[in-house]
Design an enzyme around this catalytic site. Structure first.
Site, PDB file in Angstrom:
ATOM      1  CD  GLN A   1      37.319  53.164  44.337  1.00  0.00           C
ATOM      2  OE1 GLN A   1      38.309  53.598  44.908  1.00  0.00           O
ATOM      3  NE2 GLN A   1      36.134  53.063  44.928  1.00  0.00           N
ATOM      4  CD  GLU A   2      34.771  48.752  40.245  1.00  0.00           C
ATOM      5  OE1 GLU A   2      34.136  48.062  41.063  1.00  0.00           O
ATOM      6  OE2 GLU A   2      34.236  49.661  39.581  1.00  0.00           O
ATOM      7  CB  SER A   3      38.898  43.989  43.147  1.00  0.00           C
ATOM      8  OG  SER A   3      40.089  44.149  42.366  1.00  0.00           O
TER       9      SER A   3
END
Length: 435
Positions: free
Chosen positions: A292-294
């Site tokens: 989700q972040e990267s």
């Protein structure tokens, strides 16, 4: 009476102003101006610019947040502050009341509608119901357009609300359309996938800082300073930081996620498993957070400066001992440690999995904003220990009627709700894959 009059006028020269040692800045609590970020630090483009201007002048900066633009401008006109940095559009009417600094950002007013509402030209405005903020430049623009149209343009004005809230109302089909500034629309389009820019309303406009008529000496210093930061690239860098969001992926594309489980995840699987074992977190959940972040890209970097597989801020990286955020091992272990720290801050009487979902929301928005949301949940007589209830009230952190009563002010409360749901979806897909 004479003494009172002089105090109201304040310093009349640059020398007197510097001797006073304080720059009083009016602003508003919003994501484009001034807010508290997930690390608990103050942020916002106007905040950073004003702090930099204060440093140039050699004085401390005191911010006063006023959420209603009409009230803010009246306070400024009364001479109760030195300047206003609040994303103010420079209009003809406003130049009659105030001095302005250099124009630092070009914007346009846009008619924003739900994707199912079709508008092709100004002539079609009579077919939809438009809602705008009372006293805003958007209301002025609609009145101006209405004078040139044969058909009546139905529009409603509302008080005590921000442009961001109206965009959310369009997303939720509570209103047909609103008018918002282009930079605000661009900032929120990734959170509100159902809104569409249908028309540019009028010519391009410019944002500038406003000053009382008595601050001519400060206007001159402002002009020198803006030339300086334009030449150095500081202004461009700040605009990019807060308004450039060049995502090259669809967060809901399951097929791409499944493909990357085969091509990207194997490179980092052992690191996720090792960090998860050390900090007692399910490794697939840690992997889902990272995606989700990267999107499992170790070189990922956002305009706001978060980096790496776990997209750590500089502040967070320092807290967890990460020296190189681009190093996959450091990033994963640092992210896992930080998530563990966040989990420990969630009250222990909150049971899993609610405790975990709240920790993830805190990872995204910051613990103090989550605490504000739980406070709202209690006010509404719901259960602040259950994620199902808390997530209903998180979006209210972006609504003026609520956040102005909360200790930590504005936050994009709808973002952690979507953030947690996406991680849960990715986690379920990883569980199903049996890898």
């Amino acid at each position: 009476m004479l003494v009172l009059s002089c105090n109201q006028l304040g310093p009349q020269t640059l020398k007197e102003f510097k001797q006073q040692g304080e720059l009083v800045v009016l602003t508003k609590n919003s994501p484009t101006t001034y807010y508290e970020d997930r690390d608990g630090s103050l942020a916002g483009m106007e905040y950073e610019l004003a702090k930099s201007f204060g440093a140039y002048l050699g004085v401390k900066v005191t911010f006063k947040a006023i959420d209603d633009i009409q009230t803010l401008l009246q306070v400024l006109a009364n001479g109760e502050a030195d300047m206003a940095a609040a994303g103010i559009t420079k209009t003809k009417n406003r130049t009659k009341r105030f001095l302005f600094g250099p124009e630092y950002q070009k914007i346009s007013q846009q008619l924003v509608c739900h994707r199912k509402v079709k508008i092709n030209s100004i002539d079609d405005l009579s077919q939809v119901k438009i809602t705008v903020i009372k006293g805003s430049s958007h209301e002025d623009k609609l009145k101006e357009i209405a004078k040139t149209q044969k058909s009546k343009i139905p529009f409603k004005v509302v008080h005590d609300i921000f442009s961001e809230e109206l965009l959310k109302d369009v997303e939720d089909k509570k209103v047909d359309c609103t008018i918002s500034n282009s930079h605000i629309v661009n900032l929120h389009q990734r959170f509100f996938p159902n809104i569409r820019n249908r028309l540019q309303i009028g010519p391009e406009e410019k944002l500038a800082w406003a000053l009382p008529k008595s601050k001519k000496f400060l206007q001159g210093e402002m002009e020198k300073w803006f030339k300086k930061i334009q030449k150095s690239g500081e202004l461009r860098a700040l605009i990019d930081k807060y308004y450039t969001y060049a995502d090259d992926y669809d967060p809901y594309d399951v097929q791409i996620f499944k493909q990357r489980m085969k091509t990207r995840l194997p490179k980092y699987k052992n690191l996720f498993m090792a960090a998860a074992a050390k900090y007692d977190i399910p490794w697939k959940l840690l992997a889902a957070v990272s995606y989700q972040e990267s999107h499992w890209n170790p070189w990922a970097k956002s305009p706001t400066g978060v980096r790496g597989l776990m997209m750590l801020t500089k502040y967070t990286a320092k807290r967890v001992g990460v020296k190189n955020r681009m190093n996959p091992k450091e990033s994963i272990f640092g992210g896992a440690l930080y998530l563990q720290k966040v989990l420990k801050r969630i009250p222990h009487h909150i049971r899993s999995p609610d405790r975990l979902w709240m920790a993830l929301a805190s990872y995204n928005i910051g613990y103090l904003h989550l605490r504000d949301a739980r406070m709202l949940t209690v006010w509404k007589e719901k259960n602040s220990q259950i994620w199902h209830d808390v997530k209903k009230f998180l979006p209210n952190l972006g609504k003026k009627q609520y956040f102005k009563r909360l200790p930590h002010g504005y936050a994009r409360g709808w973002e952690p709700v979507a953030y947690v749901q996406r991680i849960r979806n990715y986690y379920d897909l990883l569980e199903e894959a049996n890898i």
